[in-house]
Design a protein around this motif. Sequence first.
Motif, mmCIF file in Angstrom:
data_model
loop_
_atom_site.group_PDB
_atom_site.id
_atom_site.type_symbol
_atom_site.label_atom_id
_atom_site.label_comp_id
_atom_site.label_asym_id
_atom_site.label_seq_id
_atom_site.Cartn_x
_atom_site.Cartn_y
_atom_site.Cartn_z
ATOM 1 N N SER A 15 0.830 -1.202 0.000
ATOM 2 C CA SER A 15 0.000 0.000 0.000
ATOM 3 C C SER A 15 0.866 1.256 0.000
ATOM 4 O O SER A 15 1.847 1.336 0.744
ATOM 5 C CB SER A 15 -0.921 -0.001 1.227
ATOM 6 N N GLY A 16 0.467 2.232 -0.804
ATOM 7 C CA GLY A 16 1.162 3.511 -0.826
ATOM 8 C C GLY A 16 0.958 4.335 0.428
ATOM 9 O O GLY A 16 1.521 5.429 0.553
ATOM 10 N N HIS A 17 0.182 3.819 1.390
ATOM 11 C CA HIS A 17 -0.098 4.568 2.617
ATOM 12 C C HIS A 17 0.778 4.148 3.791
ATOM 13 O O HIS A 17 0.521 4.570 4.921
ATOM 14 C CB HIS A 17 -1.575 4.421 2.985
ATOM 15 N N TRP A 18 1.776 3.321 3.529
ATOM 16 C CA TRP A 18 2.662 2.890 4.609
ATOM 17 C C TRP A 18 4.103 2.962 4.123
ATOM 18 O O TRP A 18 4.491 2.214 3.231
ATOM 19 C CB TRP A 18 2.315 1.472 5.056
ATOM 20 N N GLN A 77 0.038 -6.992 5.013
ATOM 21 C CA GLN A 77 0.422 -5.739 4.378
ATOM 22 C C GLN A 77 1.928 -5.572 4.464
ATOM 23 O O GLN A 77 2.564 -5.933 5.452
ATOM 24 C CB GLN A 77 -0.272 -4.551 5.046
ATOM 25 N N LEU A 78 2.488 -5.029 3.397
ATOM 26 C CA LEU A 78 3.921 -4.777 3.298
ATOM 27 C C LEU A 78 4.124 -3.306 2.968
ATOM 28 O O LEU A 78 3.477 -2.769 2.054
ATOM 29 C CB LEU A 78 4.540 -5.657 2.205
ATOM 30 N N SER A 79 5.003 -2.652 3.695
ATOM 31 C CA SER A 79 5.249 -1.228 3.458
ATOM 32 C C SER A 79 6.086 -1.015 2.203
ATOM 33 O O SER A 79 6.778 -1.926 1.721
ATOM 34 C CB SER A 79 5.979 -0.609 4.649
ATOM 35 N N VAL A 80 6.046 0.199 1.698
ATOM 36 C CA VAL A 80 7.056 0.638 0.743
ATOM 37 C C VAL A 80 8.205 1.241 1.548
ATOM 38 O O VAL A 80 8.078 1.518 2.743
ATOM 39 C CB VAL A 80 6.491 1.663 -0.263
#
Length: 252
Positions: free
Chosen positions: A34-37, A120-123
């Motif tokens: 997700s682009g939110h993390w 979920q995996l961060s960028v």
Amino acid sequence: MDWNPPDEWDRHRQFLQDLPGTLPERPRALLVISGHWEEPAFTMQTNPAPPLLFDYGGFPPQTYELTWPAPGDPALAERVHDLIRAAGLPAAKDAERGFDHGVFVPLKVAFPEADIPCVQLSVASDLDPGRHIALGQALAPLRDEGVLILGSGNTYHNMGVMMRSLRCGPRGDIVGGAFDAWLTEAMTCPDPEDRNRRLTHWSDAPGGRDAHPREEHLIPLHVVAGAAGDDIGRKTLEDHVLGAIESAFRFG
């Protein structure tokens, strides 16, 4: 939510509702970038029962009452962590992190039963295109292990432009066409090495920085492209929302 026009998001909704039926088999797990993390290192959510993070403000009360109780998958998180470390990339874990709206909003539509484990995996906060493509390449083995890898973001994310469209109402002018055309050509390129080279230099594309003043919502696409290997991408959605073109792409 109420929108003007009322059907503003209907094609997005239908695309997500139809997604499970287009898959060759039911995934055993979902891995969502997700682009939110953002974190300094690629960070895995290891929480076995992630809560929802209502990481937005100023929306109607009902948007803070949503539920999507999908279980986490600590074993998958460990597998992801090991793959990233084996590729020589920085990796970390977060046992508290919940699902942000880049996860639970689209997946509540696509997988409303919330019965498939999800991680979920961060960028990475450097948002380096090459490193995110390399991340995807490290994750590629998961595709043969029943894991659906999803990049959650936007192909156009200039919020200043989109909010003006929201305030002013439908005007007929759609922005982002030049970048969408370039991105479509890059993502559907028959040569994976050429595709990845183009994506690495996305900011030089026509309209690139207009579409993404900051690239956190584009970079999940680089991860998915990296995981694609030799697969050729195809466009599965092109929609006009809030005065801009938004597209989706798929491999496999």
